[in-house]
Design a protein around this motif. Structure first.
Motif, mmCIF file in Angstrom:
data_model
loop_
_atom_site.group_PDB
_atom_site.id
_atom_site.type_symbol
_atom_site.label_atom_id
_atom_site.label_comp_id
_atom_site.label_asym_id
_atom_site.label_seq_id
_atom_site.Cartn_x
_atom_site.Cartn_y
_atom_site.Cartn_z
ATOM 1 N N UNK A 1 0.862 -1.175 0.000
ATOM 2 C CA UNK A 1 0.000 0.000 0.000
ATOM 3 C C UNK A 1 0.899 1.226 0.000
ATOM 4 N N UNK A 2 0.975 1.900 -1.167
ATOM 5 C CA UNK A 2 1.773 3.116 -1.284
ATOM 6 C C UNK A 2 0.923 4.311 -0.867
ATOM 7 N N UNK A 3 1.496 5.271 -0.150
ATOM 8 C CA UNK A 3 0.736 6.504 0.093
ATOM 9 C C UNK A 3 0.455 7.196 -1.231
ATOM 10 N N UNK A 4 -0.772 7.656 -1.428
ATOM 11 C CA UNK A 4 -1.187 8.247 -2.707
ATOM 12 C C UNK A 4 -0.718 9.701 -2.767
ATOM 13 N N UNK A 5 0.600 9.860 -2.954
ATOM 14 C CA UNK A 5 1.168 11.206 -3.043
ATOM 15 C C UNK A 5 2.385 11.166 -3.952
ATOM 16 N N UNK A 6 2.750 12.321 -4.555
ATOM 17 C CA UNK A 6 3.917 12.357 -5.432
ATOM 18 C C UNK A 6 5.176 11.909 -4.696
ATOM 19 N N UNK A 7 5.992 11.134 -5.378
ATOM 20 C CA UNK A 7 7.253 10.704 -4.804
ATOM 21 C C UNK A 7 7.225 9.348 -4.142
ATOM 22 N N UNK A 8 6.046 8.764 -3.944
ATOM 23 C CA UNK A 8 5.961 7.475 -3.260
ATOM 24 C C UNK A 8 6.679 6.378 -4.044
ATOM 25 N N UNK A 9 6.513 6.370 -5.374
ATOM 26 C CA UNK A 9 7.164 5.351 -6.196
ATOM 27 C C UNK A 9 8.680 5.569 -6.220
ATOM 28 N N UNK A 10 9.119 6.827 -6.387
ATOM 29 C CA UNK A 10 10.552 7.090 -6.423
ATOM 30 C C UNK A 10 11.205 6.749 -5.095
ATOM 31 N N UNK A 11 10.507 6.963 -3.990
ATOM 32 C CA UNK A 11 11.031 6.584 -2.684
ATOM 33 C C UNK A 11 11.257 5.073 -2.616
ATOM 34 N N UNK A 12 10.313 4.342 -3.177
ATOM 35 C CA UNK A 12 10.430 2.879 -3.228
ATOM 36 C C UNK A 12 11.665 2.473 -4.046
ATOM 37 N N UNK A 13 11.810 3.075 -5.222
ATOM 38 C CA UNK A 13 12.913 2.707 -6.113
ATOM 39 C C UNK A 13 14.263 3.133 -5.547
ATOM 40 N N UNK A 14 14.302 4.314 -4.934
ATOM 41 C CA UNK A 14 15.561 4.798 -4.361
ATOM 42 C C UNK A 14 15.985 3.969 -3.151
ATOM 43 N N UNK A 15 15.023 3.360 -2.465
ATOM 44 C CA UNK A 15 15.328 2.606 -1.245
ATOM 45 C C UNK A 15 15.856 1.206 -1.537
ATOM 46 N N UNK A 16 15.515 0.631 -2.682
ATOM 47 C CA UNK A 16 15.917 -0.737 -2.978
ATOM 48 C C UNK A 16 17.290 -0.771 -3.665
ATOM 49 N N UNK A 17 17.960 -1.867 -3.557
ATOM 50 C CA UNK A 17 19.261 -2.027 -4.206
ATOM 51 C C UNK A 17 19.102 -2.022 -5.716
ATOM 52 N N UNK A 18 20.049 -1.413 -6.412
ATOM 53 C CA UNK A 18 19.915 -1.261 -7.861
ATOM 54 C C UNK A 18 20.005 -2.585 -8.607
ATOM 55 N N UNK A 19 20.594 -3.633 -7.966
ATOM 56 C CA UNK A 19 20.722 -4.908 -8.667
ATOM 57 C C UNK A 19 19.580 -5.875 -8.349
ATOM 58 N N UNK A 20 18.573 -5.405 -7.606
ATOM 59 C CA UNK A 20 17.343 -6.193 -7.437
ATOM 60 C C UNK A 20 16.400 -5.807 -8.574
ATOM 61 N N UNK A 21 16.296 -6.648 -9.539
ATOM 62 C CA UNK A 21 15.513 -6.313 -10.734
ATOM 63 C C UNK A 21 14.015 -6.433 -10.471
ATOM 64 N N UNK A 22 13.258 -5.428 -10.900
ATOM 65 C CA UNK A 22 11.792 -5.493 -10.812
ATOM 66 C C UNK A 22 11.278 -6.303 -11.997
ATOM 67 N N UNK A 23 10.593 -7.385 -11.713
ATOM 68 C CA UNK A 23 10.107 -8.281 -12.767
ATOM 69 C C UNK A 23 8.598 -8.172 -12.981
ATOM 70 N N UNK A 24 7.904 -7.502 -12.083
ATOM 71 C CA UNK A 24 6.453 -7.339 -12.192
ATOM 72 C C UNK A 24 6.065 -6.068 -11.445
ATOM 73 N N UNK A 25 5.182 -5.299 -12.047
ATOM 74 C CA UNK A 25 4.689 -4.097 -11.356
ATOM 75 C C UNK A 25 3.280 -3.800 -11.860
ATOM 76 N N UNK A 26 2.346 -3.706 -10.938
ATOM 77 C CA UNK A 26 0.984 -3.341 -11.322
ATOM 78 C C UNK A 26 0.410 -2.349 -10.324
ATOM 79 N N UNK A 27 -0.128 -1.237 -10.863
ATOM 80 C CA UNK A 27 -0.738 -0.201 -10.020
ATOM 81 C C UNK A 27 -1.831 0.490 -10.811
#
Length: 503
Positions: A428-454
């Motif tokens: 459950x992401x907070x419905x505000x600007x920057x929530x997705x970028x916060x998620x991406x910036x927090x995870x390691x760059x070599x953990x590949x996202x293989x599925x995303x639905x929103x």
């Protein structure tokens, strides 16, 4: 014999059962379009539609003998309710033949007012033909929904009230058109007393019988009609209504279903009322007319013809309203399947609000993303596509692609056997600007996202499904990432639905 419609409209009997409805200023949309836009609120009638006027005026002219035998009509819903209520008031039997495609809310409303409902055919014309057979068999009096001088006169009282409430100059009045009863009555009255006011009809582009008929100078029968605006799903306009429209109507304009959905949203934002698709048809046409002709500073009236909205249709309306207003761009974007490319794409989107995001790992080289982005104007969609392409991310605008809007948004996905070590989580992401970028910036760059639905559903948080490829031995670090993120989450890797369709 020539009919004096001015006199018939002035003497029409409608107020025994109908109400004088308000003419409301739509402040928000008036400001957006730089015109004073007024809405004639026929959705506020006792049966939530203007149809009561014509139905009752017709029945008020019937003899005692005719009423004793009972009446019959064919209707997609709103006229049916008018006849049923008028018959109940007169104490007579009313048989209503309705298309099988009629929303249940209208069928139930007719029955609740004492009408005997018969379902036949898929359009008004089919129901009409069946009603004529029953009329002969049972010796009933037919109350036509539009092609009758008394019905037309009853509908014309809408125009009387508009001029009473707004005696100042009016540039144009916009009327929804099906069989033509409303616009015929409105135009006949307006051109008799205020001929400088334009009367403009609005049809759906897949139910445009009046537009084609006026263009060809003779009534045209459509092979089939669209059913979204079911109140105007008429294959053949009336003979008398066509004659009056030829004489008095200034112009016709066509809109699509997306434009109608946007108009429903406009009315809701200004009035908190929810119109049915046909009820918002005139406003959709008004908006299109303003944009096509560059009108500014004019007084414009749209007739809100009804509010018998089927609750089940609201989901479709919400989905399509942003596209109809050109406030959402739907794009297909191709990105390289390399760490960091997803984040690069999100940075290019910038501060724009992402309304939808669908992605599934396909192969080791590239990924295809289905994304909805909020925009302020159609030109912004083009600029965004150009910007993505300039940065090496091929993009295709699907905003006008019916397959993309109706089907593909629900079909992006499938099994991904190459997505090794995939873990799936629901967030459950907070419905505000920057929530997705916060998620991406927090995870390691070599953990590949293989599925995303929103998909933005208008809540205060976004429901997101994410698949990430986490190599063995990094579980502890990954768990720490989830806890530090601060977003509620649930592990779904063992969910049977995921295993069946995505794993």
């Amino acid at each position: 014999m020539k009919i004096d419609y001015l006199q018939k409209i002035k003497s029409a009997r409608v107020y025994d059962v109908a109400s004088k409805t308000p003419l409301d200023l739509l402040s928000n949309i008036s400001g957006r379009f730089n015109n004073q836009i007024l809405l004639k609120r026929e959705d506020m009638q006792p049966v939530f539609s203007f149809k009561l006027r014509g139905a009752y005026n017709k029945m008020a002219q019937l003899s005692t003998e005719a009423l004793a035998h009972g009446v019959i009509t064919a209707s997609a819903g709103n006229h049916a309710q008018g006849v049923a209520l008028a018959a109940k008031n007169a104490g007579c039997r009313a048989v209503i033949v309705m298309p099988v495609t009629t929303p249940s809310i209208k069928i139930d409303a007719v029955r609740s007012r004492g009408g005997e409902v018969v379902l036949a055919g898929e359009s008004y014309t089919d129901a009409y033909n069946h009603a004529l057979k029953l009329m002969e068999e049972q010796q009933l009096t037919f109350v036509h929904p539009f092609d009758d001088p008394d019905v037309i006169a009853g509908q014309g009282t809408v125009a009387v009230e508009i001029l009473q409430d707004h005696p100042e100059p009016i540039e144009a009045i916009f009327c929804p058109v099906g069989g033509g009863g409303l616009i015929a009555g409105v135009a006949a009255y307006i051109k008799a007393v205020r001929p400088e006011i334009k009367v403009i009809g609005v049809e759906v582009n897949d139910a445009n019988a009046m537009t084609l008929s006026l263009q060809q100078g003779a009534r045209v029968t459509l092979d089939q009609v669209g059913l979204f605006a079911d109140g105007k799903a008429v294959k053949l306009v009336g003979e008398e209504t066509f004659r009056l429209c030829q004489q008095y109507v200034d112009d016709m304009i066509l809109v699509d279903n997306d434009a109608i959905c946007a108009a429903i949203k406009d009315v809701f934002e200004d009035t908190r009322a929810i119109l049915e698709p046909t009820g918002a048809l005139a406003l959709a046409g008004l908006k299109a007319y303003v944009q096509q002709n560059g009108l500014q500073g004019k007084n414009l009236v749209a007739i809100a013809s009804g509010a018998n909205m089927s609750f089940d249709r609201l989901r479709f309306v919400v989905e399509r309203s942003e596209i109809g207003e050109k406030r959402e761009a739907v794009l297909a974007v191709t990105i390289p399947e390399t760490p960091g490319s997803f984040k690069k794409f999100c940075r290019l989107i910038g501060n724009r609000n992402i309304t939808e995001f669908n992605y599934r790992y396909a192969d080791a080289h590239e990924a295809h993303i289905y994304v909805g982005v909020a925009v302020h104007e159609p030109a912004e969609s083009n600029r965004l596509v150009e910007q993505l392409q300039q940065h090496g991310l091929p993009a295709l605008d699907l905003s006008d692609n019916e397959v993309g809007k109706l089907h593909l948004r629900y079909m992006v996905g499938g099994h991904a056997p190459q997505a090794e070590h995939e873990q799936v989580f629901r967030f459950e992401f907070p419905e505000r600007p920057g929530a997705l970028m916060n998620f991406l910036d927090s995870m390691r760059h070599d953990w590949n996202i293989s599925l995303f639905h929103y998909r933005n559903h208008g809540a205060d948080f976004g429901r997101v499904l994410v698949g990430m490829q986490v190599p063995p031995g990094e579980e502890e670090e990954f768990t720490q990432f989830l806890q530090n993120l601060g977003y509620p989450y649930w592990r779904e890797s063992d969910n049977p639905a995921y295993q069946l369709f995505l794993g």
